[in-house]
Design an enzyme around this catalytic site. Structure first.
Site, short mmCIF file in Angstrom:
data_model
loop_
_atom_site.label_atom_id
_atom_site.label_comp_id
_atom_site.label_asym_id
_atom_site.label_seq_id
_atom_site.Cartn_x
_atom_site.Cartn_y
_atom_site.Cartn_z
N SER A 193 0.83 -1.19 0.00
CA SER A 193 0.00 0.00 0.00
C SER A 193 0.87 1.25 0.00
O SER A 193 1.95 1.26 0.60
CB SER A 193 -0.90 -0.01 1.24
N CYS A 208 3.51 7.14 2.90
CA CYS A 208 4.42 8.28 2.85
C CYS A 208 5.63 8.05 3.76
O CYS A 208 5.48 7.58 4.89
CB CYS A 208 3.70 9.55 3.25
N ALA A 240 2.35 8.49 -1.92
CA ALA A 240 1.69 9.56 -2.65
C ALA A 240 2.75 10.46 -3.28
O ALA A 240 3.59 11.01 -2.59
CB ALA A 240 0.81 10.37 -1.71
N TYR A 281 -7.42 14.56 0.60
CA TYR A 281 -6.58 15.35 -0.28
C TYR A 281 -7.42 15.93 -1.41
O TYR A 281 -8.64 15.77 -1.45
CB TYR A 281 -5.40 14.50 -0.75
N ARG A 303 -7.59 5.30 -6.07
CA ARG A 303 -7.85 5.08 -4.65
C ARG A 303 -8.91 6.07 -4.20
O ARG A 303 -8.81 7.27 -4.45
CB ARG A 303 -6.59 5.26 -3.80
N ARG A 323 1.05 -1.28 7.00
CA ARG A 323 1.93 -1.29 8.17
C ARG A 323 2.60 -2.64 8.39
O ARG A 323 3.73 -2.69 8.92
CB ARG A 323 1.15 -0.85 9.40
#
Length: 367
Positions: A22, A25, A58, A191, A239, A335
Site C-alpha cells: 500500500s 508516505c 503519494a 486530499y 484510490r 503497516r
C-alpha cells in the site's frame, strides 16, 4: 496454490500474486521532491519480499501538491530519471512497480509527522528550515484543519483546475518513462480530489460543486487525462475513501462510492483501491482487522470493476481469505510490510505447498 498467490491479469499486465504494498508516505526526500537512497532501499526491500505490486507513496504532481516539503514528486523529467533505477530493481525481483499520483490540496504545506504535523505558513519554515506555501482548496472555509492554524489557502479557479488536470497528465507521461506499470490516481484521505468529491469540503456553486455529477467532474477529467496518455495495455487504478465516516450529515458515503466506481470503470479504470476517511477531524473510524473490507466488498458487488481492499491486514491467512471469498481482487498491505518487509515470502511459506523462492542471498537462512 492458494488464491492469494494466483496471478491477476489487468489489460496486458500479469501481476504475479494478489499482494500489493500500500502507498505509505516516508517524508524522506530533500525539499526538491527527488527520491533518496531511503526510497531505493524501502521500495526495493518490499519487492525482494514477494509483493506482486510495489506502490510508491503519494507522489505529488506539482510542488504545491506535496503534504510536506519532504514528499516524493514527479513534476519534472529529473524526478522520472531518479525513479527509473527503482522501478528497474522492482521488476528484476519479479514485482510490478506502481506509482500513486497525488495532490494534497488544502492538507498540504505541513511539517512531517514527527515534527508535529502542523501547517506551515508561506512566510514560515519547519524545524529543518523548509518553507511553506499557499495551498489549493475547492472551498477554503469548508472545515478547520486537524491541528494548528489554517494554512494560507487559495480557492481553485478555472485556471488552477485546468493546471491540476494538466499536471496529472504530465505526471502520468513521466511515470511511464520512469518504468512504472500501474498509475494510481489518489482521490482519498481528504486530499484535493477527495475534497472535491465530498460535500463536506466542496461548497462550490459552479460546474465543480453541488451535484454528484459536478463534485466528481474533476476526478473524471483527471482519469480521462491519465488514461489518454497511459498505454492501452497497462492498468489505471483509483484510490478512494469509501466513506467519510461522518454519520448524520451530508458527506461522502459508500453509495456514492459505488456509483463513482461504475462511472470510472466506464472511463477505463481497471481497479478501485478502497480506503476510507481522512477528510475531517470529526470522523468516527471503527478500526480493527479488515475494518475497511466491507467498503471494498460493496464496491466489488455494485460496480463492474476489480477492487483492492486495505486496512488491518496482518496475517497471510487473513489476506488469502479476502481473495478466496471474493471480497477483493487485490489485498493492499501497509503497516505489516513496514514491520516485515518480507511479508509476501513469509505468506507464501505459510500457505503454499510449493512456496516462492527466497533470494539466493538469503536462502541459507530459511532452508
Amino acid at each position: 496454490m492458494t488464491d492469494l498467490f494466483t496471478s491477476l491479469e489487468l489489460r496486458g499486465l500479469e501481476i504475479p500474486n494478489r499482494i500489493a504494498v500500500s502507498p505509505m508516505c516516508q517524508y524522506s526526500c530533500e525539499p526538491d521532491g527527488l527520491p533518496t537512497e531511503w526510497h531505493r532501499v524501502h521500495l526495493g526491500s518490499r519487492a525482494v519480499g514477494g509483493a506482486g505490486i510495489v506502490m510508491t507513496e503519494a507522489t505529488a504532481v506539482e510542488p504545491r501538491g506535496r503534504i510536506t516539503p519532504y514528499d516524493l514528486g514527479i513534476w519534472s523529467d529529473e524526478h522520472a530519471e531518479a525513479l527509473e533505477p527503482i522501478t528497474a530493481f522492482i521488476r528484476e525481483q519479479g514485482g510490478v512497480p506502481g506509482i500513486q499520483l497525488a495532490h494534497a490540496g488544502h492538507k498540504a504545506s505541513k511539517c512531517r509527522p514527527w515534527d508535529g504535523n502542523l501547517p506551515i505558513q508561506p512566510d514560515e519554515t519547519d524545524p529543518d528550515g523548509a518553507s511553506g506555501w499557499e495551498v489549493l482548496s475547492p472551498s477554503p472555509d469548508a472545515y478547520p484543519p486537524f491541528d494548528g492554524d489554517r494554512p494560507a489557502m487559495k480557492r481553485a479557479d478555472t485556471d488552477d483546475i485546468q493546471g491540476v488536470i494538466d499536471a496529472y497528465r504530465a505526471a502520468a507521461e513521466r511515470s511511464l518513462s520512469a518504468g512504472f506499470e500501474i498509475a494510481e490516481v489518489h482521490a482519498a484521505h481528504g486530499y484535493l480530489l477527495h475534497e472535491f468529491l465530498s460535500p463536506v469540503t466542496n461548497h462550490r456553486e459552479d460546474d465543480y460543486g453541488g451535484s454528484f455529477e459536478n463534485r466528481t467532474r474533476l476526478l473524471r477529467e483527471i482519469v480521462d487525462a491519465v488514461r489518454d496518455v497511459w498505454p492501452e495495455d497497462k492498468p489505471v487504478f483509483v484510490r478512494i475513501s469509501g466513506t467519510d465516516w461522518l454519520e448524520g450529515r451530508d458527506a461522502w458515503d459508500i453509495d456514492q462510492s459505488v456509483r463513482l466506481a461504475d462511472d470510472l470503470a466506464d472511463r477505463g479504470v481497471d481497479l478501485i483501491d478502497v480506503s476510507s476517511g481522512g477528510l475531517h477531524p470529526d470522523q468516527a473510524v471503527p478500526g480493527g482487522p479488515n475494518f475497511q473490507v466491507p467498503l471494498a466488498e460493496a464496491v466489488r458487488e455494485g460496480a463492474d470493476v476489480a477492487v483492492g481492499a486495505v486496512g488491518g491486514v496482518t496475517e497471510p491467512e487473513q489476506a488469502d481469505a479476502l481473495v478466496r471469498n471474493g471480497r477483493a481482487d487485490v489485498v493492499l498491505v501497509g503497516r505489516e510490510f513496514l514491520r516485515d518487509p518480507y511479508f509476501g515470502l513469509r505468506a507464501s511459506d505459510d500457505l503454499e505447498d510449493d512456496p516462492m523462492a527466497w533470494p539466493e542471498q538469503y536462502r541459507r537462512a530459511v532452508q
